[in-house]
Design an enzyme around this catalytic site. Structure first.
Site, PDB file in Angstrom:
ATOM      1  N   CYS A   1       0.702  -1.194  -0.090  1.00  0.00           N
ATOM      2  CA  CYS A   1      -0.022   0.108   0.056  1.00  0.00           C
ATOM      3  C   CYS A   1       0.959   1.230   0.120  1.00  0.00           C
ATOM      4  O   CYS A   1       0.647   1.952  -0.781  1.00  0.00           O
ATOM      5  CB  CYS A   1      -0.943   0.180   1.265  1.00  0.00           C
ATOM      6  SG  CYS A   1      -2.092  -1.195   1.025  1.00  0.00           S
ATOM      7  N   HIS A   2       1.684   1.545   0.997  1.00  0.00           N
ATOM      8  CA  HIS A   2       2.566   2.618   1.158  1.00  0.00           C
ATOM      9  C   HIS A   2       3.909   2.488   1.284  1.00  0.00           C
ATOM     10  O   HIS A   2       4.674   3.211   1.766  1.00  0.00           O
ATOM     11  CB  HIS A   2       1.973   3.378   2.227  1.00  0.00           C
ATOM     12  CG  HIS A   2       0.464   3.932   2.031  1.00  0.00           C
ATOM     13  ND1 HIS A   2      -0.326   3.104   2.643  1.00  0.00           N
ATOM     14  CD2 HIS A   2      -0.147   4.549   1.035  1.00  0.00           C
ATOM     15  CE1 HIS A   2      -1.686   3.400   2.229  1.00  0.00           C
ATOM     16  NE2 HIS A   2      -1.404   4.260   1.484  1.00  0.00           N
ATOM     17  N   GLY A   3       4.418   1.257   1.075  1.00  0.00           N
ATOM     18  CA  GLY A   3       5.909   0.853   0.897  1.00  0.00           C
ATOM     19  C   GLY A   3       6.598   0.735   2.281  1.00  0.00           C
ATOM     20  O   GLY A   3       7.763   1.374   2.374  1.00  0.00           O
TER      21      GLY A   3
ATOM     22  N   TYR B   1      -4.843  12.124  -1.055  1.00  0.00           N
ATOM     23  CA  TYR B   1      -4.147  10.859  -0.997  1.00  0.00           C
ATOM     24  C   TYR B   1      -2.637  11.263  -1.087  1.00  0.00           C
ATOM     25  O   TYR B   1      -1.766  10.848  -0.418  1.00  0.00           O
ATOM     26  CB  TYR B   1      -4.699   9.848  -1.776  1.00  0.00           C
ATOM     27  CG  TYR B   1      -4.459   8.488  -1.606  1.00  0.00           C
ATOM     28  CD1 TYR B   1      -4.439   8.070  -0.312  1.00  0.00           C
ATOM     29  CD2 TYR B   1      -3.487   7.740  -2.488  1.00  0.00           C
ATOM     30  CE1 TYR B   1      -4.375   6.684  -0.084  1.00  0.00           C
ATOM     31  CE2 TYR B   1      -3.355   6.347  -2.189  1.00  0.00           C
ATOM     32  CZ  TYR B   1      -3.391   5.918  -0.848  1.00  0.00           C
ATOM     33  OH  TYR B   1      -2.994   4.684  -0.766  1.00  0.00           O
TER      34      TYR B   1
END
Lengths: 169, 421
Positions: A133-135, B294
């Site tokens: 998702c966000h590493g 986001y």
């Protein structure tokens, strides 16, 4: 302005507000608390897992309280690697011994501590887990090494009921 | 409210109106004096009202067939698509309607930014608008969860986990939101309830938004105060009604194009896979209209600060009437602001683009620069610009620049000379 002496009416106002506030609180709390986990959700608090089929180097994922739990049987190399990491290199310093009571078995919540995604097994820069998702990169002990996650992956309460069965929760 | 006294012609009308002045209200709405120079960017208020009503009507119908249960939700959406008469049409209108709603609201917001519609005396209209925008985002997020596909489930997980960034009580708040230890059936049922509620809250706020608008009246492309009613205004009906109607038809062509030709292009294929708590999709991407925020969330390496940055990016808009220190409303007369305005538009588009890309390497760097610039625009550029900018003299009336022969022309010339010295 001149000082006004409190009178009977002031007392009545204050008392009314106080009783009113308690009454409002008593009505509001059930409305809020009904959203917390209910009795049927809480009843599913523990799971028993048969791990006899898990060979070294393999991870199984089981569902506990709606969340995935990774159970990894680590190889000798992986255990050595996990123990060799210096605590100074860690964002959230935790010894491998404290995370895996039995070093062969790593049991942890498969939930990234950033925003709750499920990290991928055997991926990332540290030979452990990688959250797509966000590493966030985790090592073979599930400790955060790189990326936005603030803490290591959580270790749930668990115990070996017998040699082949783990009880989570 | 009352520009002039109104009395219904018929006896019955008068009798009713004396008891409940609905006819006075209707008369106010039709006669409402509107600046005659409003351009097509001003038609999006009406378009947005149409979007809201479309979402409420289609949503109401969908709720007759949808089942808010973790085991049944996904199948009930497929049931709507395959079995329910015209279910496919109604669902595609509702799903694409959300995107159309945001498309229109972004144009509406950026129109306001260009023409300074948020400035005194219209601050309350603006702030109510920001609250509506926040509620729209909440409704869109909650609605996206209902089909219970992979994107629904993991979107819900990621967004609810934002609250875990709150110090001390964060975890408790998240468990409370979920009604369990993960996103599950209790989460779905409450999301459905709230998704049903919010549109009606928005409807109420829209009434306040329009009410607050009708006190000072519309801003206009040259951003000056006008006398109402005067030669500078036209009655709302029929002039604006027809113009809004025409713009709405154009908008509906775009809307229909998406619904009938590419109904899934704005969605994500992964949402046609049923929710699976054991597997996270490789790329979690929110709907396009949330991407800039986001990108801001991901550009900050710290969890709590990232959440704060994302919320600030929205809430900073509420402070805009006080951050923009210039008294000139319209960008037409603000040569420097006009350039910064377009830089901001580009900046938001860039944020939207990098928000859809993986958060690494060059994309991350661009996201960080664009995030920094976003805040710079509101916190530094706007306040300073108000004091430093040399603005172009504004006309005294709407007719003056066109007809020239304004009785005030002499006054304008005199003022211009003063400025040049």
């Amino acid at each position: 302005m001149t000082e006004k002496k409190p009178e009977r009416r002031d007392f009545l106002f204050t008392a009314t507000y106080a009783v009113g506030a308690v009454g409002v609180g008593a009505v509001v709390w059930p409305m809020i608390d009904q959203m917390n986990p209910d009795a049927s959700v809480k009843a599913l608090a523990s799971t028993e897992v048969d791990v006899s089929s898990v060979t070294p180097g393999k991870t199984i994922t089981v569902l506990w309280r709606g969340k995935p739990v990774f159970i990894r049987r680590r190889t000798k190399d992986e255990i050595t690697e996990a123990k060799s990491v210096s605590l100074k290199d860690l964002k959230h310093p935790e010894k491998d011994e404290d995370r895996a009571k039995n070093p062969e078995w790593l049991v942890m919540l498969g939930v990234c501590t950033h925003l709750g995604c499920v990290p991928l097994d055997q991926k990332g820069d540290y030979n452990g887990w990688f959250c797509p998702c966000h590493g966030s990169h985790y090592d073979i002990s599930g400790r955060i090494r790189k990326g936005p996650a603030p803490t290591n992956m959580e270790i749930p309460e668990y115990k070996f009921v017998d040699a082949n069965t783990i009880k989570i929760g | 409210m009352s520009e002039h006294e109104y009395t219904p012609k018929s006896k019955v009308g008068k009798w009713f109106n004396d008891r409940l002045p609905l006819l006075t209200l209707a008369n106010h709405l039709t006669d409402y004096p509107t600046p005659k120079n409003l351009n097509y960017w001003w038609t999006f208020g009406g378009i947005l009202t149409f979007c809201l009503i479309t979402q409420i009507v289609t949503g109401l119908v969908l709720a007759m067939h949808y089942i808010a249960h973790a085991d049944l939700a996904f199948a009930s959406v497929e049931h709507i698509m395959r079995d329910v008469n015209y279910g496919w049409l109604i669902r595609y209108i509702h799903a694409n309607g959300a995107s159309m709603f945001f498309l229109a609201v972004y144009i509406h917001i950026f129109r306001s930014l260009f023409y300074g519609s948020y400035k005194s005396p219209r601050e309350i209209i603006w702030i109510i608008g920001i609250i509506i925008y926040l509620l729209m985002m909440a409704a869109a997020f909650l609605g996206y969860v209902l089909p219970w596909g992979q994107m629904s489930f993991w979107g819900a997980t990621v967004i609810t986990n934002l609250f875990s960034a709150i110090p001390l009580v964060g975890e408790g708040v998240v468990t409370w939101l979920w009604g369990g230890y993960s996103v599950d059936n209790p989460t779905l049922t409450r999301f459905f309830t709230l998704h049903y509620l919010i549109p009606f809250l928005i409807l109420g706020l829209v009434v306040l938004h329009i009410w607050a608008l009708h006190v000072p009246g519309n801003n206009n492309p040259i951003g000056i105060d006008i006398k109402k009613p005067s030669k500078d205004t036209v009655p709302f009906h029929p002039y604006i009604v027809i113009k809004d109607g025409f713009a709405l038809l154009m908008f509906m062509i775009v809307f229909a194009f998406f619904v009938f030709y590419t109904p899934n292009i704005l969605g994500h294929a992964d949402n046609y896979i049923e929710a699976n708590p054991l597997v996270t999709p490789a790329h979690i991407v929110p709907e396009w209209y949330l991407l800039p925020f986001y990108a801001i969330l991901r550009s900050v390496p710290d969890k709590l600060l990232g959440v704060i940055a994302m919320l600030s990016a929205i809430l900073i808009l509420a402070a805009l009437p006080w951050l923009d220190t210039s008294r000139i409303r319209s960008a037409v007369f603000r040569p420097l602001y006009k350039q910064f305005y377009w830089i901001l538009v580009a900046d938001v588009l860039i944020l939207g683009y990098v928000g859809a890309m993986p958060a690494e390497g060059l994309y991350l760097l661009i996201a960080r620069i664009a995030t920094a610039y976003y805040f710079l625009h509101f916190l530094i550029v706007l306040p300073v610009l108000g004091f430093r900018e040399r603005t172009i003299p504004v006309p005294l009336s709407i007719t003056e620049p066109i007809l020239g022969g304004s009785p005030n022309l002499a006054a304008v010339k005199k003022r211009d000379n003063l400025k040049i010295q």
